[in-house]
Design an enzyme around this catalytic site. Structure first.
Site, PDB file in Angstrom:
ATOM      1  CG  ASP A 196      -1.966   1.091   1.164  1.00 40.38           C
ATOM      2  OD1 ASP A 196      -1.681   2.138   0.554  1.00 40.38           O
ATOM      3  OD2 ASP A 196      -3.061   0.898   1.730  1.00 40.38           O
ATOM      4  CE  LYS A 222      -4.112   9.031   2.543  1.00 45.60           C
ATOM      5  NZ  LYS A 222      -4.048   7.613   2.927  1.00 45.60           N
ATOM      6  NE  ARG A 370      -0.956  11.963   9.867  1.00 41.17           N
ATOM      7  CZ  ARG A 370      -1.657  11.325   8.936  1.00 41.17           C
ATOM      8  NH1 ARG A 370      -1.400  10.065   8.662  1.00 41.17           N
ATOM      9  NH2 ARG A 370      -2.642  11.931   8.302  1.00 41.17           N
TER      10      ARG A 370
HETATM   11  C1  LIG Z   1      -5.328   6.961   3.366  1.00 36.67           C
HETATM   12  C2  LIG Z   1      -5.199   5.485   3.386  1.00 36.67           C
HETATM   13  C3  LIG Z   1      -6.221   4.680   2.870  1.00 36.67           C
HETATM   14  C4  LIG Z   1      -7.486   5.326   2.395  1.00 36.67           C
HETATM   15  O1  LIG Z   1      -8.336   4.471   1.716  1.00 36.67           O
HETATM   16  P1  LIG Z   1      -9.594   5.062   0.948  1.00 36.67           P
HETATM   17  O2  LIG Z   1     -10.228   3.888   0.353  1.00 36.67           O
HETATM   18  O3  LIG Z   1      -9.077   6.076  -0.027  1.00 36.67           O
HETATM   19  O4  LIG Z   1     -10.456   5.750   1.957  1.00 36.67           O
HETATM   20  C5  LIG Z   1      -6.004   3.315   2.825  1.00 36.67           C
HETATM   21  N1  LIG Z   1      -4.876   2.763   3.294  1.00 36.67           N
HETATM   22  C6  LIG Z   1      -3.888   3.531   3.813  1.00 36.67           C
HETATM   23  C7  LIG Z   1      -2.637   2.892   4.299  1.00 36.67           C
HETATM   24  C8  LIG Z   1      -4.027   4.896   3.901  1.00 36.67           C
HETATM   25  O5  LIG Z   1      -3.077   5.649   4.428  1.00 36.67           O
END
Ligand SMILES: *Cc1c(COP(=O)(O)O)cnc(C)c1O
Length: 417
Positions: A196, A222, A370
């Site tokens: 991820d 992000k 953070r």
């Molecule tokens: C921000 C984040 C998400 C967000 O998932 P969405 O489906 O866009 O809400 C998922 N995994 C991680 C590690 C994140 O930091």
């Protein structure tokens, strides 16, 4: 002592400094939350207006071909692929990170029939763990998720492990995994590796192909600056693509969607990662953010990010030593992403006071402040000013006023991580 003048000199010598002016940031705000919701590129409103007024308004349904809507997911995916070190045709812009994770995790399990373990980190972002739980329940509950402390991930990977699923940069601590090492470790046990990249893509160079990663997902809103709720992306290594039966077998992943056949035949290549009609307006904003990130050399972006996170930590040590902040983020450069986390028992009211004063970071329960450093628009003097503001808050007592139960959890940035 590091002076503000020294930080101003760093800004003056910064090879990326011209990028700040490409973002529409409000006056009087120091934005240290681009790891949660990236800033608005100045080019995006015009791009959106064109897509809405000229393409949608004038071309109507003809826009699917005439304005390239039909190719947008693969085109923008290809651009994101360049940011993450994928080969052409391995990345698709689509859906949310959560949904993409469901798709690629299901694919990984299919490719390792007979292996029942998913190994992850207990401190992973919760949606990643929730999706894995939901998927294993869907598959009849024979698989199991082993979400273990970071230090135990390596030893948990064994011959029953189908997939190792990790977030490259931890959303809370900013700790960064060694992608090459963990991927090799998973492969040594015959498991697949799923990354991820929510807190990595657009913040540093990545080399998914060189590191031999199998699958990846990530966020568009992000560091890619695609706007709130922007589509995310998924990466499937070319060697796996045609072996996967998509679990969400929608018509946009069909080999011939416009033949309207009653049976599903998956498209070749990365196209089978798609599900339904892509959100063209959201993709347009995402493309604008990604185009901007393709301009600077990513090595320079990473160098600035490390200099900024390092500066912030040094300033906290120099100037806030008496205030019981614990720096949670690793000091070794290879072991951190583009954010710094401070632990403090009063983190929530301190962050509220900071935001009220124009320095936007965020709070993560129970005790983490953070700060994200998006190198294209954060300056070194901003960092000096942010730490100065934090020092002034600590010297005052006003932030202590709200009783603990009134510490609202809804602060800017609280929804997206
Ligand atoms: C921000 C984040 C998400 C967000 O998932 P969405 O489906 O866009 O809400 C998922 N995994 C991680 C590690 C994140 O930091």
């Amino acid at each position: 002592m590091i002076t503000r003048a020294a930080c101003e000199s760093l800004d003056a010598a910064d090879p990326l400094r011209s990028f700040r002016d490409r973002f529409a940031l409000p006056d009087g705000v120091i934005y240290l939350d681009g790891n949660s919701l990236g800033a608005l590129p100045k080019a995006t409103p015009a791009r959106m207006r064109d897509v809405v007024e000229r393409q949608w308004g004038q071309q109507l349904i003809r826009g699917w071909n005439g304005a390239g809507w039909i190719d947008a997911a693969e085109r923008i995916g290809g651009k994101i692929g360049r940011l993450i070190g994928a080969k052409p045709g391995e990345t698709l812009a689509a859906d949310s990170t959560s949904i993409n994770l469901f798709k690629v995790l299901a694919a990984a399990l299919q490719l390792r029939p007979g292996r029942m373990k998913i190994v992850s980190e207990a401190d992973n972002f919760p949606t990643d763990l929730y999706i894995a739980e939901g998927l294993t329940a869907c598959l009849g509950g024979r698989h199991s998720l082993h979400a273990v402390p970071a230090a135990a991930v390596g030893e948990s990977v064994d011959e029953d492990t189908a997939v190792v699923m990790l977030t490259h940069v931890n959303y809370r601590t900013g700790r960064r995994w060694d992608m090459g090492r963990l991927t090799a470790l998973a492969h040594a046990h015959g498991a697949l590796m799923l990354w991820d990249l929510a807190h990595s893509a657009g913040a540093m160079p990545l080399d998914l192909a060189g590191d031999n990663a199998d699958f990846a997902v990530g966020c568009g809103y992000k560091y890619l600056n695609g706007g709130p709720g922007a589509p995310g992306f998924l990466y499937i290594a070319g060697r796996h693509q045609d072996l996967i039966s998509p679990p969400l077998s929608g018509w946009f992943g069909h080999a011939a969607p416009f033949e309207f056949n009653p049976t599903y035949v998956p498209a070749p290549g990365i196209a089978r990662g798609a599900v339904g009609t892509p959100p063209i307006l959201g993709l347009a904003a995402l493309e604008s953010g990604v185009d901007l990130l393709l301009e600077p050399p990513l090595s320079e972006l990473r160098a600035k990010s490390l200099a900024q996170t390092g500066l912030f930590m040094r300033l906290v040590e120099e100037r806030l030593a008496m205030h019981e902040f614990e720096i949670v983020t690793p000091r070794e450069e290879d072991a951190r992403g583009s954010q710094v986390c401070l632990r403090h028992p009063q983190a929530s009211p301190i962050m509220q006071a900071l935001i009220a004063g124009g320095v936007i970071g965020d709070f993560r329960a129970p005790d983490i402040l953070r700060f994200g450093f998006a190198p294209l628009y954060v300056g070194y003097a901003d960092i000096w000013d942010a730490v100065d503001a934090l020092g002034r808050i600590m010297a005052e007592t006003a932030w202590r006023a709200p009783p603990p139960q009134a510490c609202a959890t809804v602060v800017p940035g609280a929804r997206n991580s």
